[in-house]
Design a protein around this motif. Structure first.
Motif, PDB file in Angstrom:
ATOM      1  N   PHE A 272       0.807  -1.216   0.000  1.00  0.00           N
ATOM      2  CA  PHE A 272       0.000   0.000   0.000  1.00  0.00           C
ATOM      3  C   PHE A 272       0.849   1.279   0.000  1.00  0.00           C
ATOM      4  CE2 PHE A 272      -2.738  -3.261   1.857  1.00  0.00           C
ATOM      5  CZ  PHE A 272      -3.848  -3.153   1.028  1.00  0.00           C
ATOM      6  N   GLN A 273       2.129   1.137   0.269  1.00  0.00           N
ATOM      7  CA  GLN A 273       3.069   2.262   0.191  1.00  0.00           C
ATOM      8  C   GLN A 273       2.645   3.480   1.011  1.00  0.00           C
ATOM      9  OE1 GLN A 273       5.195   2.808  -3.484  1.00  0.00           O
ATOM     10  NE2 GLN A 273       5.979   0.903  -2.677  1.00  0.00           N
ATOM     11  N   SER A 274       2.049   3.239   2.162  1.00  0.00           N
ATOM     12  CA  SER A 274       1.753   4.352   3.062  1.00  0.00           C
ATOM     13  C   SER A 274       2.983   4.607   3.915  1.00  0.00           C
ATOM     14  CB  SER A 274       0.606   3.993   4.005  1.00  0.00           C
ATOM     15  OG  SER A 274      -0.596   3.895   3.319  1.00  0.00           O
ATOM     16  N   THR A 275       3.308   5.851   4.117  1.00  0.00           N
ATOM     17  CA  THR A 275       4.385   6.177   5.051  1.00  0.00           C
ATOM     18  C   THR A 275       3.905   5.715   6.432  1.00  0.00           C
ATOM     19  OG1 THR A 275       4.816   8.115   3.720  1.00  0.00           O
ATOM     20  CG2 THR A 275       5.863   8.032   5.897  1.00  0.00           C
ATOM     21  N   THR A 276       4.733   4.926   7.109  1.00  0.00           N
ATOM     22  CA  THR A 276       4.249   4.271   8.335  1.00  0.00           C
ATOM     23  C   THR A 276       5.101   4.638   9.538  1.00  0.00           C
ATOM     24  OG1 THR A 276       3.454   2.419   7.008  1.00  0.00           O
ATOM     25  CG2 THR A 276       3.746   2.009   9.365  1.00  0.00           C
ATOM     26  N   ILE A 277       4.431   4.957  10.639  1.00  0.00           N
ATOM     27  CA  ILE A 277       5.146   5.139  11.915  1.00  0.00           C
ATOM     28  C   ILE A 277       4.606   4.089  12.868  1.00  0.00           C
ATOM     29  CG2 ILE A 277       5.749   6.718  13.787  1.00  0.00           C
ATOM     30  CD1 ILE A 277       4.931   9.055  12.014  1.00  0.00           C
ATOM     31  N   MET A 278       5.500   3.271  13.393  1.00  0.00           N
ATOM     32  CA  MET A 278       5.064   2.178  14.247  1.00  0.00           C
ATOM     33  C   MET A 278       5.782   2.243  15.601  1.00  0.00           C
ATOM     34  SD  MET A 278       5.468  -1.842  13.349  1.00  0.00           S
ATOM     35  CE  MET A 278       5.984  -2.989  14.615  1.00  0.00           C
ATOM     36  N   VAL A 279       5.000   2.190  16.673  1.00  0.00           N
ATOM     37  CA  VAL A 279       5.601   2.163  18.009  1.00  0.00           C
ATOM     38  C   VAL A 279       5.981   0.727  18.339  1.00  0.00           C
ATOM     39  CG1 VAL A 279       5.167   2.493  20.471  1.00  0.00           C
ATOM     40  CG2 VAL A 279       4.278   4.149  18.823  1.00  0.00           C
ATOM     41  N   SER A 280       7.210   0.535  18.791  1.00  0.00           N
ATOM     42  CA  SER A 280       7.617  -0.810  19.209  1.00  0.00           C
ATOM     43  C   SER A 280       8.687  -0.727  20.302  1.00  0.00           C
ATOM     44  CB  SER A 280       8.168  -1.580  18.010  1.00  0.00           C
ATOM     45  OG  SER A 280       8.569  -2.858  18.415  1.00  0.00           O
ATOM     46  N   HIS A 281       8.656  -1.723  21.192  1.00  0.00           N
ATOM     47  CA  HIS A 281       9.689  -1.814  22.237  1.00  0.00           C
ATOM     48  C   HIS A 281      10.700  -2.905  21.912  1.00  0.00           C
ATOM     49  CE1 HIS A 281       7.855   0.846  25.140  1.00  0.00           C
ATOM     50  NE2 HIS A 281       6.684   0.275  24.926  1.00  0.00           N
ATOM     51  N   ASP A 282      10.381  -3.687  20.880  1.00  0.00           N
ATOM     52  CA  ASP A 282      11.146  -4.899  20.613  1.00  0.00           C
ATOM     53  C   ASP A 282      12.247  -4.611  19.582  1.00  0.00           C
ATOM     54  OD1 ASP A 282      12.069  -7.308  19.723  1.00  0.00           O
ATOM     55  OD2 ASP A 282      10.108  -8.295  19.756  1.00  0.00           O
ATOM     56  N   LYS A 283      13.519  -4.706  20.041  1.00  0.00           N
ATOM     57  CA  LYS A 283      14.626  -4.332  19.151  1.00  0.00           C
ATOM     58  C   LYS A 283      14.724  -5.243  17.937  1.00  0.00           C
ATOM     59  CE  LYS A 283      17.393  -1.952  22.550  1.00  0.00           C
ATOM     60  NZ  LYS A 283      18.596  -1.889  23.369  1.00  0.00           N
ATOM     61  N   ASP A 284      14.466  -6.539  18.145  1.00  0.00           N
ATOM     62  CA  ASP A 284      14.529  -7.472  17.010  1.00  0.00           C
ATOM     63  C   ASP A 284      13.476  -7.122  15.971  1.00  0.00           C
ATOM     64  OD1 ASP A 284      16.629  -8.871  18.051  1.00  0.00           O
ATOM     65  OD2 ASP A 284      15.348 -10.242  19.203  1.00  0.00           O
ATOM     66  N   GLU A 285      12.307  -6.794  16.502  1.00  0.00           N
ATOM     67  CA  GLU A 285      11.202  -6.433  15.613  1.00  0.00           C
ATOM     68  C   GLU A 285      11.564  -5.186  14.801  1.00  0.00           C
ATOM     69  OE1 GLU A 285       7.137  -6.854  17.204  1.00  0.00           O
ATOM     70  OE2 GLU A 285       7.061  -4.678  16.988  1.00  0.00           O
TER      71      GLU A 285
END
Lengths: 222, 220
Positions: free
Chosen positions: B182-195
């Motif tokens: 879908f090529q949406s600019t994405t901001i994702m919150v994550s705590h997981d470094k591997d992820e």
């Protein structure tokens, strides 16, 4: 005698149905506002709406009767400009019943709306939906138990209304006499058979309505 | 490109703090927002989506200014075309899987709904109540619903925090695949470094108050 019995039940039913419909229409926007809007005097408004839960019905009935009286400002205004008299009329007891029934409709609706996760409303907004669409398509369908509780409580409470209706409407057969008032009249006149008939009908209606409320709430908890 | 240059006071367990963010995110990036709890990650997402109003600053999405305190511009969430996926997925319990997706569309497009159901492997579940779905299935519905509106920007608030490790890997693949599709600019919150290393093209770290800088995911 029998026709008077039916007439009284008809007036009681008509008042309860009309009050419930009016309060549902009024209750939707008011409960939404109380659940989500922030404004000064909100607590005052909430207290005013809930007054009838603690106030003796005769107090509210007295104030409404005074307000509706053609001798006073508001009553005089209605009669002069709209040719409308509210004291001792069905319209008068309908307004009194709506005012007195406000908390029984608004509190369940407000509590239902407040119990929904905020994210439901917010995600709907981010999906481009207006507040009105969100209210009718997302919020209301998810508070069905609260809606049923509000409707049943309002109806049951109105059926059993005594003090306010007696003060504002008097006890005019076929116009403002309610079943609850008729029970008192018949008992005073020692007509226990008729009083018993009225009482049994009110008992059964209230019992059925409360059973519906409890079963709906239990089903939605499981 | 998303330009974010805002300030907002936040109430935290340490008292009132000011969150300051000044970043520019290039188009089509998948940026992971990283930082300790209470740093302001969700607050930042909510400001971009329009659910929170910054105290001052400017937010520009592509050519559109969606917030500018000096010019008193503050577009409502409805007008920003920003997809938001909540931690609890916020699926509508009164609607089926398909109805959730249809509800999100601006104009009815039957083919687009079918495509989304297929892309997110929801064909079999289309008529199911969202109350009966597993955590992974809920996430797929929430993603499909958010993409149904074809958002310019997609905000994912800890989308994988409530799923187990095995499912997490497969859902990470779905986020990656849908971002590419879908090529949406994405901001994702994550705590997981591997992820983050697996998904992000860039990392935005929120320090004590400010967004410190962009980092390379492999540098974490």
């Amino acid at each position: 005698m029998y026709s008077e019995f039916i007439e009284t039940l008809f007036v009681t039913g008509k008042l309860a149905v009309a009050t419930t419909i009016l309060l549902f229409i009024i209750g939707l926007p008011v409960s939404y506002m109380l659940a989500f809007a922030r404004f000064r005097l909100k607590i005052l408004l909430e207290a005013l709406i809930s007054m009838s839960m603690v106030l003796p019905p005769t107090v509210m009935g007295y104030y409404l009767l005074v307000a509706f009286s053609p001798q006073n400002g508001f009553g005089k205004f209605l009669e002069h400009y709209f040719d409308l008299r509210l004291a001792f009329t069905f319209e008068g007891i309908l307004i009194a019943s709506v005012v007195f029934g406000l908390p029984f409709m608004i509190q369940p609706l407000q509590n239902g709306l407040m119990s929904l996760p905020e994210s439901l409303r917010e995600v709907s907004y981010t999906l481009g939906k207006s507040k009105t669409t969100t209210f009718f398509r997302v919020l209301l369908p998810n508070i069905k138990p609260s809606i049923i509780t509000g409707i049943a409580m309002t109806f049951a409470h109105c059926i059993g209304e005594f003090g306010v209706v007696l003060m504002v409407g008097g006890d005019i057969p076929g116009v403002t006499r309610m079943a609850s008032i008729a029970i008192y009249d018949e008992a005073q006149a020692l007509n226990y058979t008729v009083a018993n008939r009225y009482s049994l009908i009110l008992f059964l209606i209230s019992f059925v309505l409360l059973t519906i409320i409890f079963s709906v709430n239990k089903r939605h908890k499981v | 490109m998303i330009q974010i240059d805002v300030e907002r006071k936040m109430l935290t367990t340490d008292g009132i703090r000011k969150l300051e963010v000044c970043v520019e995110i290039p188009q089509y990036e998948l940026v992971c927002l990283f930082g300790r709890s209470g740093a302001g990650k969700t607050t930042l997402l909510r400001m971009v989506s329009g659910l929170f109003k910054p105290d001052k600053g400017i937010i520009r999405i592509g050519d559109r200014i969606v917030f500018d305190s000096s010019r008193k511009i503050n577009l409502s969430p409805q007008k920003r075309n920003v997809g938001y996926m909540f931690q609890d997925f916020a699926l509508f319990p009164n609607m089926s899987v398909e109805e959730n997706i249809r509800f999100a569309q601006g104009e009815k497009d039957h083919k687009a709904v079918e495509n989304l159901l297929e892309t997110f492997q929801l064909i079999r579940l289309r008529n199911q109540s969202t109350l009966k779905l597993s955590g992974g299935q809920k996430q797929r519905v929430a993603l499909a619903r958010a993409f149904a509106r074809k958002p310019e920007v997609m905000l994912l608030d800890e989308p994988l925090s409530s799923v187990d490790m095995e499912l997490r890997l497969s859902l990470q693949n779905e986020i990656l695949a849908s971002h590419q599709l879908f090529q949406s600019t994405t901001i994702m919150v994550s705590h997981d470094k591997d992820e983050i290393k697996r998904l992000a093209t860039r990392v935005m770290r929120i320090g004590k108050e400010k967004v410190v800088a962009f980092e390379n995911p492999t540098d974490l």
